[in-house]
Enzyme design. Structure first.
Site, mmCIF file in Angstrom:
data_model
loop_
_atom_site.group_PDB
_atom_site.id
_atom_site.type_symbol
_atom_site.label_atom_id
_atom_site.label_comp_id
_atom_site.label_asym_id
_atom_site.label_seq_id
_atom_site.Cartn_x
_atom_site.Cartn_y
_atom_site.Cartn_z
ATOM 1 N N CYS A 6 0.680 -1.370 0.027
ATOM 2 C CA CYS A 6 -0.190 0.085 -0.447
ATOM 3 C C CYS A 6 1.042 1.169 0.088
ATOM 4 O O CYS A 6 1.652 1.526 0.687
ATOM 5 C CB CYS A 6 -0.835 0.417 1.260
ATOM 6 S SG CYS A 6 -1.848 0.866 1.727
ATOM 7 N N CYS A 7 0.768 1.851 -0.995
ATOM 8 C CA CYS A 7 1.746 2.620 -0.768
ATOM 9 C C CYS A 7 0.212 4.125 -0.982
ATOM 10 O O CYS A 7 -0.721 4.073 -1.759
ATOM 11 C CB CYS A 7 2.410 3.278 -1.792
ATOM 12 S SG CYS A 7 2.856 3.511 -3.455
ATOM 13 N N ALA A 8 0.995 5.943 -1.555
ATOM 14 C CA ALA A 8 0.002 6.767 -1.741
ATOM 15 C C ALA A 8 -1.100 6.506 -2.866
ATOM 16 O O ALA A 8 -2.464 6.502 -2.584
ATOM 17 C CB ALA A 8 0.823 7.598 -2.094
#
Lengths: 106, 900
Positions: A6-8
């Site tokens: 999960c990232c931006a």
């Protein structure tokens, strides 16, 4: 087995995902590795369909601040949540991150 | 009793003969000279015991261990060895026999010159014995070098046989000898010819009867079950060895390196490189030429020397790698020791071998620590040097070159190809021939490009252009190798003005990328375009070309430098003015004035001078003539060459000047500059102490000892708290020059930089935490080279620099300072974004982008403005959706949760 990164935007991790997939061919062929955006992550925790639910969630270091709340959400469902070490992230070290993910599942 | 022995022998022989498919009782019986019935019954007995399996069908085949299919993959150590090298087949057969000889194996003597691998072979015999079940899994393998104690026989004997307490002064306890330690296993005696006379008798007794006494013991006789493998470099006919060989029937001779096949040598080289790669846990790249040298050099001390020479080369390459001279561990010929390099001279003897083993086109080999096989970029195709030469012969023939000329050309080509790697640039100037300074690969590429371009342009390119292009591509390759960027400020102008030529140049650029396996930015096509318009006189007469004048002390220095450049480029352009020592500077200045007078409408002059008063001429001439003059001092031939080439192409004075200055930095200086220039990309750990700088300095060395600081990246800066300026100001001053990673102090300092108390550091509690910071920071600084390998459409290093620049702009505009964690993420994100957009990839959507932008107007504006830089530079369109994602990174969130 779903390993969810999960990232931006779910995009800066895409390189890492590719690398992890390569490493997974050897280490854990059954692993399904995906990258999602911060905004979508909850559905991977909350879903009741075991096939869709994350087995482990790895956060990009830039959203480390999310760890506390996501860890809380994840624990309720028995999903480990951890931050990807910055060094491995910056070096795009797919193998190490995969190993970490696998060790968290076990 | 006897039948037990036989059954053992049958089992061992079966294992020895077994090669995966199973063996019939008859074949086994024949091989052992026993009756089939006996063997068959033994085999069936073994079958019942589960040691052997038999196949269905006729004839029944027997195999040791598990099922026959399973056994196929199990290969013994020695079998693998034979596979790797046929020349060891005899030795291996003997070794097997020695180990399997019932009941306990046969003592063996290994003969061979220094470094043929005697110890290694003995070790493999041990391993084989274990694999075959002749020795227990944990059976000892004890090595003893007789030379170590040869001048102290007593000590040697005590080492071998052990000591009884009180045997001599100082022998205060009973001590086991090596023979006892090796009980049930193998004792390897190296350099056995150095075994002193005193020890020989005792030893022979032991070998014959398996019995011995410790030193000082008289009564008790001990026994040990030890297989002796001895080794020597000596001629076995020498007196000692004769008595020895009488007792050791099995003499195994190992071949010298030069007796072994080139494939085996290749295999060994790869093995050793791989060992190093594993040790360093990194990929090792080896240039094809270095590989050739390893294959061919004279290696009198055999495999041992080969191994240490390879280790040395790896060590050198690694040193360059860790000191940032190289991007990766890359072994080129320059890393090789002199005698290894000489291998490249043995061209005649080895050309066929090289052709068999090494491909020509990929410039290097990758030795990967985790992979069993050698990676070889593109092995297929007509890519070895000899096929290339064949192709060249064909081409020369088709041009109608006579046989005699042809031979001469080919000889020179081949010679040059190899020589240029061995001698410095100066020697290459011996012949005024292009092949002397340009890699033949580049030349053949240029020939290909010229052919292709001439067909497209429907005109013939002048020699000047071909030569210029060859030199240009040569420098291009070097630039790329040093990871220097290629930027053409005139790109858009060239693109629109010379549309046809530019398109052609683009195709050429692609071809270059393919052939040389490098990536080129579109800017390069702009440069190539210039070659295609060079023959159009209009172009450069309109601008006028910069004059190139060489001035040097000595009666012919300047003129010969100019001459070399002119000849190499096939022009008469550079002018040399000699300054013999007996002529006054005024006289030379006068000559220079006259010379400059002969140039008409010259937009500027580049003076290449060696030293002294000549360096001042530039400003004098500039004042007198009002024509801009630039001076390059300490000039040498490569400077003149580069200047002349660029001037011919119509480059502006300033550009030529900068580029020529760049040449000085070719070797050492460019690396230095790379390490020192971007001061802002260095990091500091600041130590603050109250009492003068003394303890801060002590702390500094403590930190340097306890932390792994990547060299040239980190600096520990001691500062004392009391001083003329207050601490904040001084920290600010430091942070102007470098980023402060952390502070070690005994006082609380009001800053966002992470700080550690001196106490925590001295008791090592904080050290690992500081190390983490160091690691993360250096990861961030090195990200350029990391992403370089991952981005497809843009140059990673360049994007990294540009993205960092943008981020700095945004940080400034929004008054935020991102943590390194975030920086790594955001750099990765934006770099990937640029790469994706450049490659025409998908444009992502952001939910409620419009609303988000309205809510964060100011952030949006600042980021939009900063990213505009990337849009223009990479000619991409960054949508609002993308910007929203970038904005996410800069949102200030729950500060304090992460401290970096």
């Amino acid at each position: 087995m779903n390993i969810v990164l999960c990232c931006a935007a779910g995009m800066s991790t895409s390189l890492l995902v590719e690398r992890m997939k390569t490493a997974a061919k050897e280490l854990s062929p059954e692993a399904n590795i995906i990258a999602v955006a911060e905004s979508e992550i909850l559905q991977y925790i909350e879903t009741d369909d075991r096939n869709d639910r994350a087995d482990v969630i790895m956060l990009g270091p830039q959203i480390r601040y999310k760890l506390k709340s996501l860890k809380h959400e994840g624990e309720a469902k028995g999903i480990p949540v951890e931050v990807i070490p910055s060094v491995d992230y910056g070096m795009i070290n797919g193998k190490k991150v995969l190993e970490l993910a696998l060790s968290l599942i076990k | 009793m006897k039948s037990v022995k036989r059954i053992e022998a049958v089992y061992c022989k079966l294992k020895a003969m077994h090669q995966g498919k199973g063996i019939s009782a008859l074949a086994l019986a024949d091989a052992m000279g026993l009756s089939r019935a006996n063997v068959s019954s033994d085999l069936n007995q073994l079958c019942r015991e589960g040691k052997v399996t038999k196949s269905d069908g006729r004839p029944t085949l027997f195999a040791p261990g598990g099922s026959i299919a399973e056994a196929e993959s199990s290969e013994t150590t020695l079998d693998k060895l034979v596979k790797a090298g046929r020349s060891l087949a005899t030795a291996v057969e003997q070794a097997k026999a020695a180990i399997l000889y019932p009941p306990r194996g046969m003592h063996a003597l290994i003969l061979g010159e220094t470094g043929v691998g005697k110890s290694m072979f003995a070790g493999m015999m041990h391993k084989y014995a274990v694999e075959m079940g002749k020795l227990a899994k944990n059976a000892p393998f004890i090595t003893f070098n007789c030379a170590d104690y040869s001048n102290n026989p007593q000590l040697l004997i005590s080492q071998l046989f052990g000591v009884k307490k009180g045997a001599y002064t100082g022998a205060d306890v009973d001590r086991k000898g090596l023979i006892e330690k090796a009980d049930g296993g193998i004792l390897f005696l190296d350099e056995v010819h150095r075994l002193p006379a005193e020890g020989q008798e005792m030893f022979f007794t032991f070998m014959d009867k398996g019995r011995f006494r410790r030193l000082g013991e008289t009564e008790e006789e001990r026994s040990a079950n030890v297989l002796i493998i001895s080794a020597t470099t000596e001629n076995p006919e020498s007196s000692l060895l004769r008595t020895f060989t009488r007792r050791i029937p099995m003499i195994i001779r190992l071949p010298q390196l030069k007796e072994r096949s080139i494939e085996e040598r290749f295999g060994l080289i790869l093995l050793f490189l791989k060992e190093e790669a594993r040790r360093l846990d990194r990929e090792i790249l080896v240039s094809t030429n270095a590989m050739r040298a390893f294959l061919s050099y004279n290696c009198p001390n055999n495999i041992g020397q080969l191994k240490s020479d390879i280790q040395l080369a790896c060590a050198k390459a690694y040193a360059d790698y860790v000191s940032y001279r190289k991007e990766c561990i890359y072994i080129s010929t320059t890393d090789l020791a002199g005698h290894v390099k000489e291998g490249l001279l043995n061209t005649k003897d080895h050309r066929n071998d090289w052709g068999k083993l090494l491909s020509m086109k990929n410039n290097y080999y990758v030795i990967n620590p985790n992979q069993a096989e050698l990676e070889d970029g593109e092995m297929a195709g007509l890519d070895n040097v000899y096929e290339l030469i064949d192709a060249r012969v064909e081409e020369l023939k088709s041009r109608g070159v006579s046989q005699q000329e042809l031979e001469a050309i080919m000889e020179r080509d081949i010679e040059n190809y190899f020589n240029q790697f061995l001698y410095g640039i100066d020697k290459r100037f011996k012949k005024s021939n292009l092949a002397n300074i340009v890699d033949p690969l580049v030349i053949s590429l240029v020939e290909e490009l010229v052919k292709f371009s001439e067909a497209r342009l429907d005109r013939v390119l002048s020699q000047k252009v071909c030569l210029g292009m060859a030199l240009h591509i040569q420098t291009l390759v070097e630039r790329r190798r040093r990871n220097e960027s290629i930027i053409n400020p005139q790109l858009n102008h060239i693109r629109s003005k010379y549309r046809q030529e530019f398109n052609l140049a683009l195709e050429c650029s692609k071809l270059i990328e393919k052939r040389l396996d490098i990536s080129l930015p579109v800017d390069e096509a702009g440069f190539l375009t210039m070659f295609f318009i060079l023959d159009n006189e209009k172009h450069h007469t309109s601008n006028g070309n910069v004059g190139v004048i060489v001035l040097a002390h000595g009666s012919a220095t300047a003129s010969s430098m100019a001459e070399v450049a002119n000849k190499l480029l096939g022009v008469d352009y550079a002018v040399g003015i000699n300054m013999p020592l007996d002529i006054s500077p005024e006289e030379i200045l006068h000559q220079l004035r006259t010379c400059i007078g002969t140039f008409a409408d010259c937009p500027g002059f580049l003076l290449l001078v060696d030293m002294g008063s000549l360096t001042t001429f530039g400003s004098i001439i500039e004042k007198e003539t009002d024509i801009p003059v630039r001076v390059v001092s300490l000039a040498s031939t490569p400077h003149v060459l580069e200047a002349t080439r660029k001037a011919m192409l119509g480059y502006a004075l300033e550009e030529i000047y900068q580029d020529v200055l760049g040449i000085t930095t070719f070797n050492e200086a460019s690396f230095k500059a790379k390490r020192e220039a971007p001061v802002s990309s260095r990091l500091a750990i600041v130590t603050v102490c109250l009492t003068g700088e003394g303890s801060a300095i002590a702390l500094k060395s403590f930190l340097e000892n306890h932390l792994r600081l990547p060299e040239n990246l980190f600096e520990v800066i001691p500062v004392n708290l009391i001083g003329t300026e207050n601490i904040q100001q001084r920290l600010k001053k430091i942070s102007e020059k470098m980023d402060i990673a952390c502070i070690v102090t005994s006082f609380h300092i009001d800053t966002k930089v992470p700080q550690f108390h001196i106490q925590e550091v001295l008791n090592l509690k904080a050290v690992s935490e500081i190390q983490d910071i160091v690691n993360i920071q250096s990861t961030y600084l090195k990200m350029g080279s990391t992403i370089k390998y991952h981005l497809k459409n843009v140059d990673g290093e360049r994007v990294y620099t540009d993205v960092k620049h943008c981020i700095a702009l945004i940080e400034e505009a929004l008054h935020v300072k991102l943590s390194v964690d975030s920086l790594i993420g955001i750099v990765l994100h934006i770099s990937c974004m640029v790469d994706r957009l450049k490659g025409g990839g998908v444009v992502v959507k952001y939910c409620n982008a419009a609303q988000y932008i309205t809510d964060n107007r100011q952030a949006y504006q600042s980021i939009r403005t900063a990213l505009n830089y990337l849009e223009e530079k990479y000619q991409i369109n960054i949508t609002d959706n993308e910007i929203c994602y970038v904005m996410n990174f800069f949102e200030i969130k729950e500060p304090g949760e992460y401290g970096l």
